[in-house]
Scaffold this active site. Structure first.
Site, PDB file in Angstrom:
ATOM      1  CG  ASN A 193      -1.695   1.230   1.430  1.00 43.28           C
ATOM      2  OD1 ASN A 193      -1.769   2.065   0.518  1.00 43.28           O
ATOM      3  ND2 ASN A 193      -2.300   1.385   2.600  1.00 43.28           N
TER       4      ASN A 193
ATOM      5  CE  LYS B   9      -0.201   3.356   4.723  1.00 43.52           C
ATOM      6  NZ  LYS B   9      -0.167   3.498   6.175  1.00 43.52           N
TER       7      LYS B   9
ATOM      8  CG  HIS C 229      -5.844   2.099   5.069  1.00 40.41           C
ATOM      9  ND1 HIS C 229      -5.443   3.092   5.927  1.00 40.41           N
ATOM     10  CD2 HIS C 229      -4.825   1.214   4.997  1.00 40.41           C
ATOM     11  CE1 HIS C 229      -4.214   2.816   6.350  1.00 40.41           C
ATOM     12  NE2 HIS C 229      -3.816   1.687   5.806  1.00 40.41           N
TER      13      HIS C 229
ATOM     14  CD  GLU D 145      -2.973   5.767   6.564  1.00 40.35           C
ATOM     15  OE1 GLU D 145      -2.945   5.811   5.313  1.00 40.35           O
ATOM     16  OE2 GLU D 145      -2.035   5.303   7.238  1.00 40.35           O
TER      17      GLU D 145
ATOM     18  CD  GLU E 207      -3.612  -2.372   7.240  1.00 38.96           C
ATOM     19  OE1 GLU E 207      -2.500  -2.622   6.776  1.00 38.96           O
ATOM     20  OE2 GLU E 207      -4.241  -1.336   6.985  1.00 38.96           O
TER      21      GLU E 207
ATOM     22  N   GLY F 298       2.237   2.559  10.736  1.00 38.10           N
ATOM     23  CA  GLY F 298       3.178   3.658  10.589  1.00 38.10           C
ATOM     24  C   GLY F 298       3.859   4.076  11.877  1.00 38.10           C
TER      25      GLY F 298
ATOM     26  CB  SER G 127       4.966  -1.379  12.121  1.00 40.25           C
ATOM     27  OG  SER G 127       4.551  -0.033  12.309  1.00 40.25           O
TER      28      SER G 127
ATOM     29  N   GLY H  80       2.773  -0.993   4.277  1.00 44.36           N
ATOM     30  CA  GLY H  80       2.809   0.432   3.956  1.00 44.36           C
ATOM     31  C   GLY H  80       4.229   0.896   3.710  1.00 44.36           C
TER      32      GLY H  80
END
Ligand code: PGA
Length: 255
Positions: free
Chosen positions: A9, A11, A96, A98, A168, A174, A213, A234
């Site tokens: 991903n 992003k 997701h 985010e 996740e 992150g 992570s 990510g």
């Protein structure tokens, strides 16, 4: 029975030159992960050029988001699933954290996106996961249940024959703080049991990825968990060597 799947991903990262170098690097190392299904999900602006760069390789393409509308039309800024399919996407990430946290996507909208993605022939990668506060107040399973039930109730268990789940935990995304293999396994087993409650024959082959992570040096222990079938990556998917090391960790699990 479930093959490993590792999806990057990206992003909101990349440029024509950075993407070209990244794909070139990944392609050069694919012999280290021959039996692993691999996908990259670049920003929408680069789907077509990255699609061209992966042509002839086993790497699949995915979008990071998809519109929840049934049909294309007057929805400024949105991208319909048929358009993702048209530029070569096989997958679409939906829900997701985010998108949920920063763009107000609630469970119902995520469920509609899942449905819309499938209606366009895409395989949704449904992201679910709890925040730190929810984990610390023992709500992890309740949150996962609410998020997954929204999709199950709208789309039905049969829809999971053409879907991937990504667990996740928000606190691991992150942050450099990865879920322990035991925490990941517990959540994955819970999600699979939820599917099994509706249909065990569909639960068994459904792939559940871990995300948050994942790095080259922790992928192996996560992928060794019985119900972890790969990863949604990510930050570490932006470096070819690191991404390949993660894919190779999946390959190492294949007997
Ligand atoms: P991360 O992101 O690997 O950078 O933690 C994972 C994700 O958000 O999909």
């Amino acid at each position: 029975m479930r093959g490993y799947f590792v999806a990057g991903n990206w992003k909101m990262n990349g440029s024509h030159s950075a993407n070209a170098a990244l794909i070139d690097g990944i392609r050069k190392g694919l012999d280290r992960c021959r039996d692993v299904d691999i996908a990259v999900c670049p920003p929408a602006a680069y789907l077509e050029s990255v699609g061209a760069a992966i042509r002839g390789s086993p790497i699949a393409l995915g979008g990071q988001n998809v519109c929840d509308q049934d049909k294309p039309g007057a929805f400024t800024g949105e991208i319909h699933g048929s358009m993702l399919a048209d530029v070569g996407c096989k997958f679409a990430i939906v829900g997701h954290s985010e998108r949920r946290a920063l763009y107000g996507e609630d469970d119902q909208r995520v469920a509609r996106k899942f449905k819309a993605a499938q209606a366009s022939g895409l395989v949704p990668i449904l992201c679910v996961g709890e925040t730190l506060e929810q984990r610390e107040s023992d709500q992890t399973e309740a949150v996962l249940k609410r998020q997954l039930d929204a999709v199950l109730d709208l789309c039905g268990i049969a829809s999971f024959t053409r879907a991937v789940i990504a667990y996740e935990p928000v606190w691991a995304i992150g942050t450099g703080r990865t879920a322990s293999p035991q925490q990941a396994q517990e959540a994955h087993a819970f999600l699979r049991s939820m599917l099994a409650d509706r249909d065990a024959r569909i639960a068994a082959p459904t792939r559940i990825l871990y995300g948050g992570s994942v790095k080259g040096d922790n992928a192996k222990e996560l992928f060794a968990c019985a119900d972890v079938d790969g990863g949604l990556i990510g930050g570490a998917s932006l470096k070819a060597e690191e991404f390949l090391t993660i894919c190779a960790a999946a390959q190492a699990q294949i007997k």
